[in-house]
Structure formats: structure tokens, C-alpha cells
Design a protein around this motif. Structure first.
Motif, PDB file in Angstrom:
ATOM      1  N   VAL A 179       0.770  -1.215   0.229  1.00  0.00           N
ATOM      2  CA  VAL A 179      -0.008   0.006   0.118  1.00  0.00           C
ATOM      3  C   VAL A 179       0.991   1.214   0.057  1.00  0.00           C
ATOM      4  O   VAL A 179       0.457   2.367  -0.319  1.00  0.00           O
ATOM      5  N   GLY A 180       1.996   1.072   0.238  1.00  0.00           N
ATOM      6  CA  GLY A 180       2.994   2.488   0.149  1.00  0.00           C
ATOM      7  C   GLY A 180       3.199   2.636   1.801  1.00  0.00           C
ATOM      8  O   GLY A 180       3.524   4.047   1.839  1.00  0.00           O
ATOM      9  N   ASP A 181       3.161   1.744   2.571  1.00  0.00           N
ATOM     10  CA  ASP A 181       3.480   2.246   4.206  1.00  0.00           C
ATOM     11  C   ASP A 181       5.054   2.882   4.339  1.00  0.00           C
ATOM     12  O   ASP A 181       5.042   3.899   4.889  1.00  0.00           O
ATOM     13  N   GLY A 182       5.825   2.631   3.171  1.00  0.00           N
ATOM     14  CA  GLY A 182       7.349   3.296   3.241  1.00  0.00           C
ATOM     15  C   GLY A 182       7.036   4.603   2.930  1.00  0.00           C
ATOM     16  O   GLY A 182       7.817   5.426   3.472  1.00  0.00           O
ATOM     17  N   HIS A 183       6.149   4.950   1.755  1.00  0.00           N
ATOM     18  CA  HIS A 183       6.069   6.352   1.568  1.00  0.00           C
ATOM     19  C   HIS A 183       5.399   7.141   2.561  1.00  0.00           C
ATOM     20  O   HIS A 183       5.861   8.293   2.928  1.00  0.00           O
ATOM     21  N   ALA A 184       4.415   6.750   3.053  1.00  0.00           N
ATOM     22  CA  ALA A 184       3.944   7.239   4.322  1.00  0.00           C
ATOM     23  C   ALA A 184       4.848   7.751   5.517  1.00  0.00           C
ATOM     24  O   ALA A 184       4.939   8.773   5.912  1.00  0.00           O
ATOM     25  N   MET A 185       5.665   6.522   5.649  1.00  0.00           N
ATOM     26  CA  MET A 185       6.655   6.457   6.951  1.00  0.00           C
ATOM     27  C   MET A 185       7.741   7.636   6.464  1.00  0.00           C
ATOM     28  O   MET A 185       7.989   8.442   7.581  1.00  0.00           O
ATOM     29  N   ALA A 186       8.086   7.719   5.284  1.00  0.00           N
ATOM     30  CA  ALA A 186       9.149   8.430   4.950  1.00  0.00           C
ATOM     31  C   ALA A 186       8.746  10.040   4.938  1.00  0.00           C
ATOM     32  O   ALA A 186       9.283  10.916   5.505  1.00  0.00           O
ATOM     33  N   TRP A 187       7.631  10.259   4.408  1.00  0.00           N
ATOM     34  CA  TRP A 187       6.892  11.546   4.541  1.00  0.00           C
ATOM     35  C   TRP A 187       6.632  11.963   6.009  1.00  0.00           C
ATOM     36  O   TRP A 187       6.996  13.136   6.305  1.00  0.00           O
ATOM     37  N   ASN A 188       6.097  11.174   7.023  1.00  0.00           N
ATOM     38  CA  ASN A 188       6.141  11.611   8.255  1.00  0.00           C
ATOM     39  C   ASN A 188       7.504  11.797   9.027  1.00  0.00           C
ATOM     40  O   ASN A 188       7.554  12.684   9.874  1.00  0.00           O
ATOM     41  N   ALA A 189       8.270  11.115   8.537  1.00  0.00           N
ATOM     42  CA  ALA A 189       9.938  11.506   9.117  1.00  0.00           C
ATOM     43  C   ALA A 189      10.367  12.934   8.325  1.00  0.00           C
ATOM     44  O   ALA A 189      11.484  13.179   8.778  1.00  0.00           O
ATOM     45  N   GLY A 190       9.753  13.251   7.370  1.00  0.00           N
ATOM     46  CA  GLY A 190      10.291  14.681   6.713  1.00  0.00           C
ATOM     47  C   GLY A 190      11.016  14.520   5.250  1.00  0.00           C
ATOM     48  O   GLY A 190      11.814  15.158   4.874  1.00  0.00           O
ATOM     49  N   ALA A 191      10.916  13.029   4.909  1.00  0.00           N
ATOM     50  CA  ALA A 191      11.952  12.673   3.673  1.00  0.00           C
ATOM     51  C   ALA A 191      11.130  13.346   2.410  1.00  0.00           C
ATOM     52  O   ALA A 191      10.022  13.736   2.433  1.00  0.00           O
ATOM     53  N   GLU A 192      12.043  13.622   1.556  1.00  0.00           N
ATOM     54  CA  GLU A 192      11.701  14.460   0.240  1.00  0.00           C
ATOM     55  C   GLU A 192      11.106  13.052  -0.791  1.00  0.00           C
ATOM     56  O   GLU A 192      11.932  12.201  -0.893  1.00  0.00           O
ATOM     57  N   LEU A 193       9.873  13.340  -1.184  1.00  0.00           N
ATOM     58  CA  LEU A 193       9.262  12.385  -2.132  1.00  0.00           C
ATOM     59  C   LEU A 193       9.054  13.315  -3.537  1.00  0.00           C
ATOM     60  O   LEU A 193       8.595  14.457  -3.697  1.00  0.00           O
ATOM     61  N   ALA A 194       9.479  12.495  -4.750  1.00  0.00           N
ATOM     62  CA  ALA A 194       9.108  13.155  -6.068  1.00  0.00           C
ATOM     63  C   ALA A 194       8.183  12.222  -7.008  1.00  0.00           C
ATOM     64  O   ALA A 194       7.992  11.119  -6.632  1.00  0.00           O
ATOM     65  N   GLY A 195       7.695  12.975  -8.114  1.00  0.00           N
ATOM     66  CA  GLY A 195       6.716  12.110  -8.764  1.00  0.00           C
ATOM     67  C   GLY A 195       5.346  11.834  -8.398  1.00  0.00           C
ATOM     68  O   GLY A 195       4.853  10.892  -9.012  1.00  0.00           O
ATOM     69  N   MET A 196       5.147  12.363  -7.264  1.00  0.00           N
ATOM     70  CA  MET A 196       3.807  11.777  -6.494  1.00  0.00           C
ATOM     71  C   MET A 196       2.691  12.254  -7.190  1.00  0.00           C
ATOM     72  O   MET A 196       1.536  11.578  -7.060  1.00  0.00           O
ATOM     73  N   GLU A 197       2.641  13.083  -8.130  1.00  0.00           N
ATOM     74  CA  GLU A 197       1.479  13.498  -8.861  1.00  0.00           C
ATOM     75  C   GLU A 197       1.272  12.623 -10.015  1.00  0.00           C
ATOM     76  O   GLU A 197       0.192  12.724 -10.663  1.00  0.00           O
ATOM     77  N   ARG A 198       2.084  11.598 -10.513  1.00  0.00           N
ATOM     78  CA  ARG A 198       1.722  10.916 -11.717  1.00  0.00           C
ATOM     79  C   ARG A 198       1.021   9.937 -11.548  1.00  0.00           C
ATOM     80  O   ARG A 198       1.195   9.121 -10.345  1.00  0.00           O
ATOM     81  N   SER A 199       0.081   9.379 -12.467  1.00  0.00           N
ATOM     82  CA  SER A 199      -0.634   8.384 -12.176  1.00  0.00           C
ATOM     83  C   SER A 199      -0.985   7.815 -13.649  1.00  0.00           C
ATOM     84  O   SER A 199      -0.933   8.428 -14.600  1.00  0.00           O
ATOM     85  N   TYR A 200      -1.629   6.694 -13.533  1.00  0.00           N
ATOM     86  CA  TYR A 200      -2.261   6.037 -14.828  1.00  0.00           C
ATOM     87  C   TYR A 200      -3.768   5.644 -14.382  1.00  0.00           C
ATOM     88  O   TYR A 200      -3.905   5.100 -13.500  1.00  0.00           O
ATOM     89  N   ASP A 201      -4.431   5.226 -15.239  1.00  0.00           N
ATOM     90  CA  ASP A 201      -5.776   4.648 -15.105  1.00  0.00           C
ATOM     91  C   ASP A 201      -5.634   2.962 -15.102  1.00  0.00           C
ATOM     92  O   ASP A 201      -5.106   2.656 -15.687  1.00  0.00           O
ATOM     93  N   THR A 202      -6.424   2.573 -14.302  1.00  0.00           N
ATOM     94  CA  THR A 202      -6.588   1.133 -14.223  1.00  0.00           C
ATOM     95  C   THR A 202      -8.079   0.498 -14.141  1.00  0.00           C
ATOM     96  O   THR A 202      -8.969   1.204 -14.082  1.00  0.00           O
ATOM     97  N   ALA A 203      -8.250  -0.820 -14.366  1.00  0.00           N
ATOM     98  CA  ALA A 203      -9.687  -1.446 -14.411  1.00  0.00           C
ATOM     99  C   ALA A 203      -9.737  -2.008 -12.958  1.00  0.00           C
ATOM    100  O   ALA A 203     -10.895  -2.561 -12.917  1.00  0.00           O
TER     101      ALA A 203
END
Ligand SMILES: Cc1cc2nc3c(=O)[nH]c(=O)nc-3n(C[C@H](O)[C@H](O)[C@H](O)COP(=O)(O)OP(=O)(O)OC[C@H]3O[C@@H](n4cnc5c(N)ncnc54)[C@H](O)[C@@H]3O)c2cc1C
Lengths: 114, 671
Positions: free
Chosen positions: B255-279
Motif C-alpha cells: 500500500v505504500g507504507d514506506g512512502h507514508a513513513m518517509a513523509w512523516n519523517a520529513g523525507a523528500e518524495l518526487a513524482g507523486m503527482e503521476r498516475s495512470y488509469d486502471t480497471a
């Protein structure tokens, strides 16, 4: 009909991703140990197949079948929503078959490449 | 009693939880290198750090033997540029991919992959994975090199990518971790990063975790931490009702636990606005319907009347013979195919051969009659066996779900044509038919993750990233190689780093958060409903079209849900506890995506990103990264050039940077 009826919630979907053959399974729980999403719980009755507690979390990866020391103890059954459209046509005869059909053709026993 | 019906209809009382309940109990563990996530990247990171002499601990939510997206197999091993038969250099391959993504790819991770993919394959071979046709089943095939017995896929001339018998990949990696004395905590879900003095934006000193069978809390103290929990999922659409855990391409745990944990710790994240459509849950059985791409690349497709659908090269010329599908066109150096590399993410120079682009029109006009079939019997025997037998058989989720299930039901590739799904004509524009018909507001994050430097270190000291945790697109060999690389760098850092100290206040706050869902109240809510609610916010406020107005409202709504519904999330047992905590992650990631979307004030074709209030598509001034991080409750963004990794303070070539940061390490020796 003499049958007890209970107030139970609807069955979770999909119903039964894994079918255990109680005659083959000896309840060793290797599948319980390795299932990534903990779909299976050890059975309180020893030496019997595990309980498929979370069928709705099965990823259908088949790792439990593969790692099972007793071939034939576990069968993976795809959700009907997907399996119902898996079909093929025999080129020579034009016959159509589908996964889950009533009278399936004999199995093809050739193993994967090794 | 094995099924759910037996369980509650059998007249027995509900069995008690089978594992000991240890809510509130705590174990403390210290290590040099802590690897969070025991998937492909995590295993390789742990192994390479251990080989460097570090003490290593892995934390895995599932069980390391089969967990993660590579746990059920791998058949195509890409970017093995250094294999003895390849005609493509790591520089060429890196450039081709980075250009294909219009610069929106992680240069250091990509280059490390191209340099080390072959080494990593050899390493896996030493661990017991079969990477060659040792039994000679494919002798004489054009894609087989007689000397090395290697089998190539997609492009038989430039030979940069391998076909491997990777069904046993994870069991072999697991065995190697045991052999090296690496301790794995299975069924432990990492929940937060611990930082120096409990502050955000500073050195990471470990992590917390909760056991999803017992509820026990774990406190890991580490000199260096590697984030390897893959990418966020279940953000826009999630329902197990149709196809259970197959509702997402990755399994539910991811689910992206790592992303949430990194964000909460103040780490920088890139490209999070990008997505694609799925079924979403409407996809077909993965690799289990006839199609002409990826695992099934090169397969002849015929229509309902038996008429073959033509193949074309990247310049639009029709290909006559089956073998032409696997060869670059005249003057083309190499092709990129498979693993999501077909279509718009490649440049014309490396555009691979493919089924006709105009298929949709020809279905509409009646020239091509549905359904289509994968005509395996018409293929040369080696090609047929390579698709259904080698690729289907080793590709993740194919050995049992497709090969064994279908052959047991009588399917015989020598005689039978497997039907392709019947979809609206436009759905055939993408050759990956198993993905099904996507819906524009049902989306998946593509490539967003940790912003890293040439050490694959995040913006925080002590925190490294590998695999899908990191910004940029990725695949199996990319996860393996970035794991090796990050593991080395983390071990090197740990060697000289001071002993980390845990901040008890930070721990106490996290303990309270982790156990809060155990409290039952009249208004309690289960994890599925929470998940689905957050998804609806994402669909509506952050879907295919976004604007400042929708995003700000969306953020407000998420904040409200965090205060209200999320606090009512209830867990009846440790398993459900993990799932409720995943909803915390999903909500946090939703916020990150909205902030990242606010930061990019332009639309972008490359990023499949549409701002209603900034309709200009890919204006030159927005061809850049806008990584975000949280600092004292505020969201900070900055501009970073797409090729930041080739600009000062770094050297101007991939090679120089790679070598300067410990590349080409001879740590592949297994035994
Ligand atoms: C069905 C399938 C087939 C594929 N086939 C191929 C192929 O043939 N070739 C190819 O190149 N690529 C393939 N891929 C892609 C490839 O498997 C992935 O790119 C690769 O596994 C990514 O590695 P990773 O380590 O980043 O993530 P993963 O391998 O998914 O590992 C992430 C790990 O983190 C764990 N985790 C998550 N959250 C937590 C937490 N909070 N605490 C602890 N642990 C956690 C997960 O359980 C998992 O084990 C396939 C993917 C799928 C799904």
C-alpha cells in the motif's frame, strides 16, 4: 428437511479460492506459514486442513499450492468473475472449451519448461 | 471445517485467534542495517549489506519466502546489458529508457540497473535460480545462445534481456538470507520511522513495527535503514468483492507504507503527482488470457474467422514473418519491449514491434471480428513453448494460476487457441489485454517515491531506498540491482556511523496510534469501508482532472476523515489491525498525492497529469521535478532539474558518478 438454519452474514467474495482435499492434506500448515496475506489459519483440529478465513484477501498467486509438500492437497480456484471468460478453441475441430466447464477434456499432462 | 461456511454453519462456536495475543508487549532489536520490506529489493539489499560485514535485520509484513511482487515468480529479466551476448551498453540502455520517459525517471537507479543487472542475475544463479536452458530444451532456437545457454526475450538481435526460470526466485533469495545469518521478522508490519530526538527532517535511527499475528510491538534501532516496501496502491479504487486480493496487481499488503513513513519523517518524495488509469478489480486473470505483449510477446493473434492481425515495426512497416517480430528493423540499434515498455514510454528509436495501432478502427469497421484468439499452434514450436511453458510457468502468478490450472482443464498450446477478452475497440490500443478496460478516475500511482542521490540515499541521513520505494519506474532486475546498491551504501555508512538512540516520546506517540484501532465503539468502522471512502475522495477530488479548487477541498476532506472516521477504524484481531493501519497509510499517501498535484502548476502528457486550471501541456518551464516534503507541518517544494544526477555537485556522466559511489562492487560472490 431436517436441517438447522443459522443467522449468518453473506459469504465473503470470492467464496472459495482454495479447495483442500482432506484425504491428501495432513495439516502440516506450510501453506499457513508462507501465505503472504494470511488467508489461511491453522485448524484447531490437528492434522486437518487449514481454515480459509480470508478468501477475500487471496491474491491467487498459487504459492501455497507450489510449496505444498503433498501434491493435490490444495487446488486454486479462480473467482468466477474472471474464470468464466477463460476459454479456448481447438484449432482443428473448432470445439470450444472453458475453464470450469461441466465435462472438461482430459488434462494435458506436459509439465512447464525446465 | 475449512471453508467459511463450514466454520459458521457447523454449529461450533467461532474458534479463538490461533496465535498468542501480545498487544502492548514490546521487543527491542538493534542492528547496523535495517531493511524494511523483504521483497526483491529488500532481499538483495540485505544480502549485499551482510556481505559487506554489516549486521542486518529484515522486517516483512508477509513471509519472506514468497512475499512481494516477485514472490510468485519472474520470467523476463531486463536490462542485462553486460551479459556476454548483449550488443547494448549500459549508457545506451539508460539513455533510451530515460528519454522514453521524457526525463522523468531515476537516473542513478536506472544506470545501476543497466550496469549490474547481469551481475545480479549471476548472483541469483549462484543462489540456485535457473537462468539458462541447462537441459537443452530450446536447442536450435534463435533466441538461445549455444555457448552460454542463455535464452533471450523480445529482441533476439541485441539480446539485452533474458528469459529466466524465476519461479523459485524468492525461495532462493530467502535461503541466502538465512545462510548469511540475516534475521527476518516475518509478519511484522513496519509502521513508522524513528528519528534522532524524535524530530522530522533529521537522521533516521530505526523503525517501529507491529506483528500482524500477535499484535506485539517491535522497536528496531539501526544505524542505517533501507526502505523497500514498494509503491502505494489501493488509493483510487479498491474492492475485494469481485476478485478478492487480485483486485490490485500487487497483493493487498503493498500500500505504500514506506512512502507514508518517509513523509512523516520529513523525507523528500518526487513524482507523486503521476498516475495512470486502471480497471481495478475488473482486470482479467493476469497473463491468463491471450494477448501479444510482455509474457506473451510475439504471439500471433487471429480474429474470430481465423484471420491474423498484422504486426508492424516501430516505423509502421508491416512485418511478414513471425521471426521479424523479434528483430529490430533495419538501422535500429535495439528495441525496448515488455514490462510496460511498449507504446508511449519509448522513443521512436527504440520503439518495438507491435500489433497494429489501427486495430481499434478495424474492429469498428468490421474488418476484424471479435473475439481475438492467441494462435499458439501456428507459432514455431520453440516460440510456442517459450510463451506457454517457459514465460507462462515462471512469470509471477502463472505457474499454478495459469499453467497448471489451464493444462489440468485440458488446455493444450499445441492444439488450442486461447481467447482474448472481448472489450470495447479502444481497449485494444494497449496490447496488455489482461489489464482489462480501465476507468479514467480509477488510478494507480506511477513511479512516485523517495528522492535519492547517487548513494540511493534519501534526503534524510541514514535512510536509503530501493525498488519501487524510490522515485522512477522499475521492474524486477531494477529492484534487485537498486537493492544491491543501496545495501552496499547503507552498510558503508553504518560502518562509521554513531550508535543511534530512540526517542521515547516519539515511540509513545506511535504506540498510541498503533493500538488505537483496538478500541471498539458503537460507531466503529472496518478497514474496507475506510479504504473505499478514501478512494472516493481520490476519484472525485484528485482524479483524471484536478484543480487547485478540487485539491484544496480534497485535502480538507481528508483532514476531516483523519479526525473522524479514521479514528473509528476498528480491528477485531492483529490481522485486521494491520489492515486498519494500512488505511492510515492510504490516507497519508492521498494527502501526499494532493500536495504533489498542487505543486505542479501545469498539465503533462508525460505524467498523465491534467490540471483544469493550468491546461498548458508540458510547457518548457515545467519540465522539471518538484519534490515535496513536510517541514514543521508545512509542505515545502523545490525545483530540481530532470537530470539533477548529472549536474554539480555530481559529475556529468553516469559512469563517473557510478564509480565514485561504490559501483562495480565485486560483492557478487555467493559461495
Ligand atoms: C504478477 C507479477 C509479475 C511480475 N513479473 C515480472 C517480470 O517477469 N519481470 C520484471 O521485471 N518484473 C516483474 N514484475 C514486477 C516486479 O516483481 C517488481 O518490480 C519488483 O518485485 C519490485 O520490487 P520491490 O522490492 O520494490 O517490491 P516487492 O518485491 O513487492 O517487495 C515489497 C515488500 O515489502 C513488503 N511490505 C510492504 N509493506 C510493508 C510494511 N509496512 N512492513 C514490512 N514489509 C512491508 C511486502 O510484503 C513485500 O514483500 C511482476 C510483478 C507482478 C505483480
Amino acid at each position: 428437511m431436517d436441517r438447522r438454519v443459522y443467522m449468518v452474514p453473506n459469504p465473503p467474495m470470492p467464496n472459495i479460492p482454495l479447495q483442500f482435499d482432506a484425504a491428501v492434506c495432513n495439516g502440516c500448515n506450510v501453506c499457513v506459514k508462507i501465505c503472504r496475506t494470511d488467508v489461511l489459519m491453522p485448524n484447531p483440529e490437528r492434522l486437518t486442513p487449514p481454515i480459509v478465513l480470508y478468501p477475500d484477501e487471496c491474491w491467487y498467486c498459487g504459492c501455497c499450492v507450489e510449496d505444498c509438500p503433498r501434491p493435490g492437497a490444495i487446488m486454486l480456484v479462480h473467482p468466477l468473475n474472471q474464470s468464466v471468460v477463460v476459454s479456448w478453441k481447438r484449432k482443428k475441430t473448432g470445439e470450444s472449451f472453458r475453464l470450469g466447464m461441466k465435462d472438461p477434456p482430459p488434462p494435458n499432462t506436459r509439465p512447464p519448461a525446465r | 471445517m475449512t471453508s467459511w461456511w463450514d466454520l459458521i454453519e457447523g454449529g461450533q462456536s467461532t474458534p479463538e485467534w490461533p496465535y498468542p495475543i501480545r498487544y502492548g508487549q514490546e521487543s527491542r532489536i538493534s542492528t547496523d542495517v535495517l531493511v524494511l520490506g523483504g521483497g526483491i529489493a529488500g532481499c538483495h539489499a540485505a544480502i549485499s549489506a551482510a556481505r559487506r560485514g554489516a549486521s542486518v535485520v529484515i522486517v516483512e509484513k508477509g513471509h519472506i519466502r514468497r512475499s512481494g511482487q516477485g514472490g510468485a515468480g519472474v520470467d523476463h529479466w531486463q536490462a542485462a546489458c553486460a551479459n556476454p551476448c548483449s550488443t547494448v551498453s549500459p549508457e545506451e540502455y539508460t539513455r533510451a529508457i530515460v528519454d522514453g520517459f521524457a526525463g522523468y525517471d531515476c537516473g542513478p537507479m536506472r544506470y545501476a540497473q543497466c550496469r549490474e543487472s547481469w551481475d545480479a542475475a549471476l548472483d541469483c544463479e549462484r543462489m540456485g535460480v535457473q537462468i539458462r536452458d541447462v537441459h537443452g530444451e530450446f536447442e536450435g532456437a534463435e533466441f538461445r545462445d549455444p555457448e552460454t545457454q542463455l535464452l533471450f526475450c523480445y529482441d533476439y538481435e541485441s539480446r539485452h534481456s533474458l528469459r529466466v526460470y524465476g519461479d523459485t526466485m524468492k525461495p532462493c533469495l530467502h535461503k541466502e538470507t538465512v545462510r548469511l545469518g540475516i534475521k527476518t521478522y516475518n509478519r511484522v508490519m513496519a509502521t513508522s520511522l524513528l528519528t534522532e530526538d524524535g524530530k522530522a527532517g533529521v537522521r533516521v535511527v530505526g523503525a517501529t513495527g507491529v506483528n500482524v499475528r500477535t499484535g506485539e510491538l517491535y522497536v528496531f534501532r539501526a544505524k542505517a535503514t533501507v526502505l523497500a516496501m514498494a509503491h502505494p496502491r489501493r488509493e483510487w479504487v479498491f474492492s475485494t468483492e469481485l476478485n478478492g486480493g487480485a483486485a490490485t496487481f500487487a497483493d493487498l499488503n503493498i500500500v505504500g507504507d514506506g512512502h507514508a513513513m518517509a513523509w512523516n519523517a520529513g523525507a523528500e518524495l518526487a513524482g507523486m503527482e503521476r498516475s495512470y488509469d486502471t480497471a481495478g478489480g475488473f482486470a482479467y486473470i493476469q497473463y491468463g488470457v491471450g494477448y501479444p505483449d510482455n509474457t506473451w510477446f510475439g504471439c500471433t493473434m487471429v480474429d474470430a474467422r481465423g484471420k491474423p492481425v498484422p504486426w508492424f515495426d516501430g516505423s509502421g512497416r508491416e512485418l511478414a514473418a513471425v521471426r521479424d517480430r523479434f528483430l529490430p528493423r533495419d538501422g535500429q540499434k535495439f528495441m525496448l519491449i515488455g514490462g510496460g515498455l511498449t507504446g508511449s514510454s519509448v522513443t521512436p528509436q527504440t520503439q518495438g514491434n507491435h500489433i497494429d495501432d489501427s486495430l481499434a478502427e478495424r474492429i469498428r469497421s468490421g474488418e476484424v471480428v471479435l473475439p481475438l484468439y492467441a494462435d499458439l499452434p501456428s507459432l514455431p514450436a520453440h516460440e510456442r513453448r517459450a510463451i506457454f511453458g517457459l514465460m507462462v510457468g515462471n512469470e509471477g502468478k502463472t505457474r499454478v494460476p495459469v499453467y497448471e490450472t489451464y493444462t489440468r482443464a485440458g488446455f493444450d498450446p499445441d492444439q488450442d487457441m486461447l481467447q482474448a477478452p472481448i472489450m470495447p475497440p479502444d481497449a485494444y490500443r494497449s496490447p496488455h489485454y489482461p489489464a482489462g478496460v480501465s476507468v479514467p478516475q480509477w488510478r494507480e500511482i506511477f513511479g512516485g517515491g523517495l528522492m535519492v542521490d547517487w548513494d540511493l540515499r534519501s534526503s534524510l541521513e541514514g535512510l536509503y531506498g530501493a525498488g519501487r520505494s524510490v522515485y522512477g519506474a522499475g521492474d524486477h532486475s531494477g529492484a534487485a540491482t537498486s537493492g544491491r546498491y543501496a545495501g552496499r551504501r547503507a552498510a558503508d555508512y553504518a560502518r562509521d556511523a554513531s550508535g543511534p538512540a530512540v526517542d521515547e516520546d516519539q515511540l509513545e506517540t506511535e504506540r498510541a496510534r498503533v493500538y488505537a484501532p483496538l478500541q471498539k465503539r458503537p460507531e466503529s468502522m472496518g478497514w474496507k469501508e475506510l479504504n473505499a471512502g478514501i478512494c472516493r475522495i481520490m476519484q472525485d477530488y484528485c482524479g483524471q482532472f484536478r484543480s487547485e479548487e478540487t485539491l484544496l477541498r480534497g485535502l480538507r476532506l481528508l483532514a476531516e476523515v483523519r479526525e473522524a472516521e479514521l479514528t473509528r477504524g476498528y480491528a477485531a484481531n492483529p490481522h485486521e489491525l494491520g489492515r486498519v493501519l494500512e488505511c492510515h497509510t492510504i490516507l497519508t499517501v492521498a494527502e501526499i498525492v494532493m500536495h504533489a498535484s498542487l505543486a505542479r502548476r501545469a498539465s503533462s502528457e508525460h505524467l498523465d497529469f491534467r490540471r483544469l486550471d493550468y491546461p498548458a501541456v508540458d510547457p518548457p518551464e515545467w519540465r522539471k521535478l518538484s519534490p515535496i516534503r513536510r517541514d514543521h507541518g508545512e509542505v515545502k517544494t523545490r525545483d530540481v532539474p530532470l537530470d539533477y544526477h548529472l549536474q554539480p555537485p555530481y559529475a556529468s556522466t553516469y559512469e563517473e558518478n557510478y564509480v565514485a559511489h561504490g559501483g562495480s562492487s565485486p560483492d557478487t560472490g555467493g559461495a
